[in-house]
Scaffold this motif. Structure first.
Motif, PDB file in Angstrom:
ATOM      1  N   ASP A 252       0.867  -1.182   0.000  1.00  0.00           N
ATOM      2  CA  ASP A 252       0.000   0.000   0.000  1.00  0.00           C
ATOM      3  C   ASP A 252       0.904   1.231   0.000  1.00  0.00           C
ATOM      4  O   ASP A 252       1.900   1.277   0.734  1.00  0.00           O
ATOM      5  N   MET A 253       0.562   2.214  -0.809  1.00  0.00           N
ATOM      6  CA  MET A 253       1.425   3.380  -0.968  1.00  0.00           C
ATOM      7  C   MET A 253       1.767   4.016   0.384  1.00  0.00           C
ATOM      8  O   MET A 253       0.985   3.971   1.332  1.00  0.00           O
ATOM      9  N   ALA A 254       2.951   4.624   0.461  1.00  0.00           N
ATOM     10  CA  ALA A 254       3.472   5.204   1.704  1.00  0.00           C
ATOM     11  C   ALA A 254       3.587   6.723   1.557  1.00  0.00           C
ATOM     12  O   ALA A 254       3.427   7.281   0.472  1.00  0.00           O
ATOM     13  N   MET A 273      10.646  10.492  -2.436  1.00  0.00           N
ATOM     14  CA  MET A 273      10.284   9.872  -3.704  1.00  0.00           C
ATOM     15  C   MET A 273      11.522   9.568  -4.532  1.00  0.00           C
ATOM     16  O   MET A 273      12.522  10.282  -4.475  1.00  0.00           O
ATOM     17  N   ASN A 274      11.449   8.455  -5.278  1.00  0.00           N
ATOM     18  CA  ASN A 274      12.522   7.982  -6.160  1.00  0.00           C
ATOM     19  C   ASN A 274      13.753   7.480  -5.409  1.00  0.00           C
ATOM     20  O   ASN A 274      14.802   7.280  -6.017  1.00  0.00           O
ATOM     21  N   LYS A 275      13.623   7.261  -4.113  1.00  0.00           N
ATOM     22  CA  LYS A 275      14.743   6.707  -3.353  1.00  0.00           C
ATOM     23  C   LYS A 275      14.430   5.325  -2.798  1.00  0.00           C
ATOM     24  O   LYS A 275      15.108   4.848  -1.897  1.00  0.00           O
ATOM     25  N   GLY A 276      13.406   4.688  -3.328  1.00  0.00           N
ATOM     26  CA  GLY A 276      13.144   3.312  -2.960  1.00  0.00           C
ATOM     27  C   GLY A 276      11.832   3.087  -2.252  1.00  0.00           C
ATOM     28  O   GLY A 276      11.225   4.010  -1.692  1.00  0.00           O
ATOM     29  N   THR A 277      11.412   1.833  -2.259  1.00  0.00           N
ATOM     30  CA  THR A 277      10.188   1.411  -1.595  1.00  0.00           C
ATOM     31  C   THR A 277      10.343   1.547  -0.081  1.00  0.00           C
ATOM     32  O   THR A 277      11.419   1.339   0.468  1.00  0.00           O
ATOM     33  N   VAL A 278       9.239   1.888   0.585  1.00  0.00           N
ATOM     34  CA  VAL A 278       9.258   2.203   2.011  1.00  0.00           C
ATOM     35  C   VAL A 278       8.694   1.038   2.824  1.00  0.00           C
ATOM     36  O   VAL A 278       7.576   0.564   2.556  1.00  0.00           O
ATOM     37  N   ILE A 279       9.459   0.565   3.809  1.00  0.00           N
ATOM     38  CA  ILE A 279       8.968  -0.410   4.769  1.00  0.00           C
ATOM     39  C   ILE A 279       8.353   0.351   5.937  1.00  0.00           C
ATOM     40  O   ILE A 279       8.975   1.233   6.510  1.00  0.00           O
ATOM     41  N   LEU A 338       4.611  -2.514   3.243  1.00  0.00           N
ATOM     42  CA  LEU A 338       5.502  -1.623   2.500  1.00  0.00           C
ATOM     43  C   LEU A 338       4.718  -0.902   1.409  1.00  0.00           C
ATOM     44  O   LEU A 338       3.572  -1.225   1.114  1.00  0.00           O
ATOM     45  N   GLY A 339       5.349   0.084   0.781  1.00  0.00           N
ATOM     46  CA  GLY A 339       4.730   0.812  -0.326  1.00  0.00           C
ATOM     47  C   GLY A 339       5.656   1.870  -0.868  1.00  0.00           C
ATOM     48  O   GLY A 339       6.601   2.295  -0.193  1.00  0.00           O
ATOM     49  N   ASN A 340       5.400   2.298  -2.074  1.00  0.00           N
ATOM     50  CA  ASN A 340       6.194   3.381  -2.665  1.00  0.00           C
ATOM     51  C   ASN A 340       5.745   4.728  -2.097  1.00  0.00           C
ATOM     52  O   ASN A 340       4.562   4.942  -1.839  1.00  0.00           O
ATOM     53  N   PRO A 341       6.687   5.664  -1.910  1.00  0.00           N
ATOM     54  CA  PRO A 341       6.339   6.963  -1.301  1.00  0.00           C
ATOM     55  C   PRO A 341       5.610   7.885  -2.273  1.00  0.00           C
ATOM     56  O   PRO A 341       5.893   7.891  -3.472  1.00  0.00           O
ATOM     57  N   GLY A 352       3.750  11.027  -7.252  1.00  0.00           N
ATOM     58  CA  GLY A 352       4.667   9.927  -6.950  1.00  0.00           C
ATOM     59  C   GLY A 352       5.941  10.057  -7.758  1.00  0.00           C
ATOM     60  O   GLY A 352       6.096  10.973  -8.562  1.00  0.00           O
ATOM     61  N   GLY A 353       6.856   9.126  -7.549  1.00  0.00           N
ATOM     62  CA  GLY A 353       8.137   9.140  -8.249  1.00  0.00           C
ATOM     63  C   GLY A 353       8.162   8.156  -9.407  1.00  0.00           C
ATOM     64  O   GLY A 353       7.733   7.004  -9.264  1.00  0.00           O
TER      65      GLY A 353
END
Length: 381
Positions: A252-254, A273-279, A338-341, A352-353
């Motif tokens: 789910d998005m972060a 954003m653009n620095k990786g998926t977020v746990i 986790l999710g993308n920022p 988003g990135g």
């Protein structure tokens, strides 16, 4: 397994957001010539509605507030224009109230009024045209409003995505493509001892407590059937054994750090954003992440050189949740959130990135490819 949700905040017809070019999409239930009832998906691809705000000159309130019942109605057009279209006068356009003598024959009795009487007839006509059916055949429909502005790439270096519904179509997309890519080789499953599965749910934004939601019996029922394939009736604990060896990624998005509100974030956990998926981590179990899961995802990311970030909310801040904790409780399976920022979550237009899409796809592809191998190497008493 990867679990995500496909729904985003919006309202049904009744309306949605202010001062945007809106249209409608959804499904219509249609009666066929054979007397069957079928579903038709419908999307009107042009702006037909707008919810206007009151000019600031007429209401100088410090905070934007509105009455959800009386001040959220969309404008669909002007009466004069509709009368010109139909050739009616304002008098003839007013429907007559039937008298007792206007009884409907029993063979055509309907418990409800026709959809063209319960809703604006031209709206029903538009839906019928899109569905390719007569207006009279539409029995009922479920429509939501959406912003007609298309998604686009933006930023000085084309590094950003401006779009509606990134939460959570962004992670739904990454999970689907990750699964497909993990099977690109003809030998991808030669030594696979696990089932690669994604499950995309509806209604997460309103609690998931529906037949299509994550709080239903849908996923447990699917896993129960899958776990019994090829085993026969003797092994009564196949389902429980399957769950004990399973791992669920709740995707789910972060939240990315918003530079205009930097103090809203925990100082050492400001995902970008653009620095990786977020746990996502939360001590009150609003997220299902724990240390063994972090170890697993970290090794999976290392194998595809995917950067990761950590997110923890401030102690004095509320924390959202996901389908992760409820599925972890229902299944008893190891779970990680986790999710993308992204920025502006739940806005009608989110940010988003661009590169995080690739990060998410590669991470999920690696998860499906390497889980079976890595799962046996992580020991927890």
């Amino acid at each position: 397994m990867i679990g995500a949700h496909t729904d985003s905040p919006t309202l049904r017809v009744k309306p949605v957001r202010f001062d945007r070019d809106l249209s409608i999409a959804g499904r219509a239930m249609v009666k066929t010539e054979k007397g069957e009832y079928v579903q038709k998906l419908v999307r009107i691809d042009r702006p037909i509605l707008r919810i206007p705000t009151l000019a600031i000159h007429l209401d100088r309130q410090e905070t934007f507030a509105f009455n959800k019942e009386t001040q959220l109605f969309p404008i669909a057009g002007l009466v004069a224009a509709e009368l010109n279209r139909t050739g009616e006068t304002s008098k003839s356009a007013t429907p007559e109230i039937p008298t007792k003598s206007d009884k409907t024959p029993d063979n055509t009795f309907t418990p409800f009024q026709a959809s063209t009487e319960r809703h604006h007839p031209y709206l029903v006509e538009l839906l019928a045209n899109e569905a390719g059916v007569p207006a009279a055949s539409i029995v009922d429909f479920e429509m939501v409003l959406y912003d007609t502005q298309k998604a686009c790439i933006g930023g000085l270096n084309n590094e950003l995505i401006f779009s509606a519904r990134l939460d959570n179509l962004g992670m739904s997309y990454c999970s689907i493509i990750g699964l497909i890519n993990s099977l690109s080789s003809s030998s991808a499953l030669d030594y696979e001892c696990s089932i690669r599965l994604i499950s995309l749910f509806d209604h997460e934004e309103i609690g998931s407590n529906t037949a299509q939601g994550a709080d239903s019996d849908f996923l447990p029922a699917v896993i129960r059937r899958l776990s019994g394939i090829g085993i026969g009736k003797d092994n009564r604990t196949a389902y429980e054994q399957t769950l004990a060896r399973s791992f669920l990624v709740s995707a789910d998005m972060a939240h990315s750090v918003n530079p205009n509100y930097a103090t809203k974030y925990e100082p050492d956990h400001k995902p970008e954003m653009n620095k990786g998926t977020v746990i996502k981590v939360n001590a009150n179990a609003r997220y299902a992440t724990n240390s063994p899961g972090i170890v697993l995802i970290q090794e999976i990311a290392r194998r595809r050189q995917v950067p990761l970030q950590l997110f923890v909310v401030r102690n004095d801040s509320s924390c959202g949740s996901t389908i992760g904790p409820m599925l972890a409780a229902a299944l008893g399976a190891r779970t990680l959130d986790l999710g993308n920022p992204q920025l502006s979550m739940h806005s009608i237009r989110e940010t988003g990135g661009v590169y995080d899409v690739d990060h998410g796809v590669k991470l999920f592809e690696s998860f499906f490819e390497h889980f079976s191998e890595l799962e046996s190497k992580i020991f927890v008493d």
